[in-house]
Structures are given as structure tokens and as C-alpha cells.
Write an enzyme that holds these catalytic residues in place. Sequence first.
Site, PDB file in Angstrom:
ATOM      1  N   ASN A  21     -24.619  26.592 -47.396  1.00  0.00           N
ATOM      2  CA  ASN A  21     -26.085  26.894 -46.938  1.00  0.00           C
ATOM      3  C   ASN A  21     -26.342  25.082 -46.122  1.00  0.00           C
ATOM      4  O   ASN A  21     -27.413  24.302 -47.141  1.00  0.00           O
ATOM      5  CB  ASN A  21     -27.059  27.395 -47.868  1.00  0.00           C
ATOM      6  CG  ASN A  21     -27.864  27.386 -47.343  1.00  0.00           C
ATOM      7  OD1 ASN A  21     -28.807  26.304 -47.055  1.00  0.00           O
ATOM      8  ND2 ASN A  21     -28.987  28.727 -47.751  1.00  0.00           N
ATOM      9  N   LYS A  24     -29.777  24.615 -48.240  1.00  0.00           N
ATOM     10  CA  LYS A  24     -29.980  23.393 -49.572  1.00  0.00           C
ATOM     11  C   LYS A  24     -29.074  22.514 -49.669  1.00  0.00           C
ATOM     12  O   LYS A  24     -29.618  20.832 -50.048  1.00  0.00           O
ATOM     13  CB  LYS A  24     -28.720  24.670 -50.173  1.00  0.00           C
ATOM     14  CG  LYS A  24     -28.994  25.781 -50.688  1.00  0.00           C
ATOM     15  CD  LYS A  24     -28.510  26.065 -51.667  1.00  0.00           C
ATOM     16  CE  LYS A  24     -28.559  27.723 -52.153  1.00  0.00           C
ATOM     17  NZ  LYS A  24     -27.868  29.004 -52.908  1.00  0.00           N
ATOM     18  N   ASP A  80     -28.171  28.811 -57.551  1.00  0.00           N
ATOM     19  CA  ASP A  80     -28.202  29.816 -57.143  1.00  0.00           C
ATOM     20  C   ASP A  80     -29.866  30.353 -57.093  1.00  0.00           C
ATOM     21  O   ASP A  80     -30.410  30.287 -58.551  1.00  0.00           O
ATOM     22  CB  ASP A  80     -27.868  30.828 -57.608  1.00  0.00           C
ATOM     23  CG  ASP A  80     -27.582  32.737 -57.063  1.00  0.00           C
ATOM     24  OD1 ASP A  80     -27.101  32.543 -55.987  1.00  0.00           O
ATOM     25  OD2 ASP A  80     -27.963  33.191 -58.039  1.00  0.00           O
ATOM     26  N   TYR A 162     -36.878  33.220 -47.243  1.00  0.00           N
ATOM     27  CA  TYR A 162     -38.753  33.395 -47.895  1.00  0.00           C
ATOM     28  C   TYR A 162     -39.934  31.872 -47.892  1.00  0.00           C
ATOM     29  O   TYR A 162     -40.374  33.139 -47.539  1.00  0.00           O
ATOM     30  CB  TYR A 162     -38.879  34.035 -49.220  1.00  0.00           C
ATOM     31  CG  TYR A 162     -37.791  35.567 -49.336  1.00  0.00           C
ATOM     32  CD1 TYR A 162     -37.727  36.601 -49.142  1.00  0.00           C
ATOM     33  CD2 TYR A 162     -36.033  34.821 -49.141  1.00  0.00           C
ATOM     34  CE1 TYR A 162     -37.030  37.499 -49.509  1.00  0.00           C
ATOM     35  CE2 TYR A 162     -35.527  35.730 -49.881  1.00  0.00           C
ATOM     36  CZ  TYR A 162     -35.620  37.063 -50.110  1.00  0.00           C
ATOM     37  OH  TYR A 162     -34.987  38.122 -50.159  1.00  0.00           O
ATOM     38  N   ARG A 189     -35.737  24.314 -56.568  1.00  0.00           N
ATOM     39  CA  ARG A 189     -34.708  23.627 -56.562  1.00  0.00           C
ATOM     40  C   ARG A 189     -35.120  21.907 -56.527  1.00  0.00           C
ATOM     41  O   ARG A 189     -34.244  21.418 -57.013  1.00  0.00           O
ATOM     42  CB  ARG A 189     -34.303  23.816 -54.460  1.00  0.00           C
ATOM     43  CG  ARG A 189     -32.328  22.945 -54.159  1.00  0.00           C
ATOM     44  CD  ARG A 189     -32.494  23.389 -53.377  1.00  0.00           C
ATOM     45  NE  ARG A 189     -31.682  25.584 -53.472  1.00  0.00           N
ATOM     46  CZ  ARG A 189     -32.603  25.796 -52.960  1.00  0.00           C
ATOM     47  NH1 ARG A 189     -33.515  25.382 -51.474  1.00  0.00           N
ATOM     48  NH2 ARG A 189     -32.694  27.197 -52.726  1.00  0.00           N
TER      49      ARG A 189
END
Length: 205
Positions: A21, A24, A80, A162, A189
Site C-alpha cells: 500500500n 502507508k 494492520d 475511509y 498509524r
Amino acid sequence: MLFTLAYLYLCPMKILFATNNAHKIAEVAAVLGEGYTLLTPRDCGLTEEIPETQPTLEGNALQKARYLHERTGADCFADDTGLEVEALGGAPGVRSARYATDGHDFEANNRLLLRNLEGEENRRARFRTVVALILGGEEYLFEGIVEGRIIDRETGDEGFGYDPLFVPDGFDRTFAQMTAEEKNATSHRGRAVRKLADFLRTIEK
Ligand code: ITT
């Protein structure tokens, strides 16, 4: 591949992140700062999707980190993340990526979330990230949480997932209306990865 693995061992400041990703990767690289270079599965010649089939965020983070560690032998970590919505009993939670479809369809997920919250007054929600680190064969977990609420239409173009629906407590903007630095300063995160970075610094001393 051999060259990459040898390179990993020779350069301790490089660390493998078990994700494909790109959002990320950018967020985590910014939090870890210049002291670390992130390598991805692709940098090790692994292009397949990493399995995440466990019933918890902790289980999935460990599964992803172990998958990469078993194939490379290198120190690595995985994250995750789930969005836990109070009125939906904690859903989508560990199923956040595949809430509406089998794939990572952010728009379909957001549409389904809004539909499931139609007429609901309780909009409380939180993002929770679990980071699993495998270092020297030992496993470590770090958690980051941000509390907030779900608004009733997508707002903002930054971030991913989101973000256009989530307003963190203390703000009147969604994560998708924030710069990457602003999001990292308060996000799930950002919090988990700062714990990871603090831990790595203590290990290096
Ligand atoms: P990897 O497993 O390859 O790391 P992923 O996209 O599958 O990437 P997760 O399983 O951790 O990531 O996240 C599940 C979903 O949760 C993700 O697809 C997004 O929809 C959402 N999500 C995760 N982090 C988010 C964030 O910071 N902001 C908004 N949504 C996020």
C-alpha cells in the site's frame, strides 16, 4: 534477489515493511524519518499479495510480518489497521479492506459505511493500527488508536481508504482534508509507528 538480501544485512538502517500500500509506505517513511530507509516486498522480488486471513488486527499484522520474514530472513514489520464503528458493533474492523467487496475498493467501502449508518445518531468511531515487528527473530507488537466520528458525506481528497469520512476528535476536518504531516501527527498509524521508532532507537543504543 540475492543482492538485495545481502544488501539488507550489510545496512542495518534499512528495514522491510510488509505492505504494498503506497499510501502507508509514504506515511510510515515520514514518521520514521531520515534515519531509516524502508524496503518493500517488491524490493525483495516478492510481488504477490501477502495473505491476511486472521480474525484480529494483531493476527493479521503478525501473519504479514512472518510471511515476509520466512521468505527473506530479514528484520521486518507489518501494519494492520481497522476502522471500528461503535454503532456497528466494531465493524468493519478487521474486515475494513474487504467491507463491501473482495478487493480494496475504497469508494464502495465508504458508500456501504454511509448506508449502514443512515439515520444513526451515534457516529463514534476509531481507527486502530497494530504494527508487528520481527527483529532478530523476536516478535513485538505496537498499537496506535485515534478516536473520532464518521460524517455523513465524503469530504477531502488527501489520504486513502475511509479518510474522507473520518474526523478525529479535536478537529473539524477529515483526515482527507489534512496534509500528510497533520494526519501523521494524530493518526493511529502515526502513533503506532512512533512507538516502533522509539523502540528501534532503544535497541540501537
Ligand atoms: P497492506 O495489507 O498491504 O498493508 P491494506 O490496504 O490491506 O494494505 P490494511 O489491511 O491495514 O491495509 O487496512 C485495511 C483497510 O482499512 C484499508 O484497505 C483501508 O480501507 C482502511 N485503512 C487503513 N488505514 C487507513 C487510514 O490510515 N486511513 C483510512 N483508511 C485506512
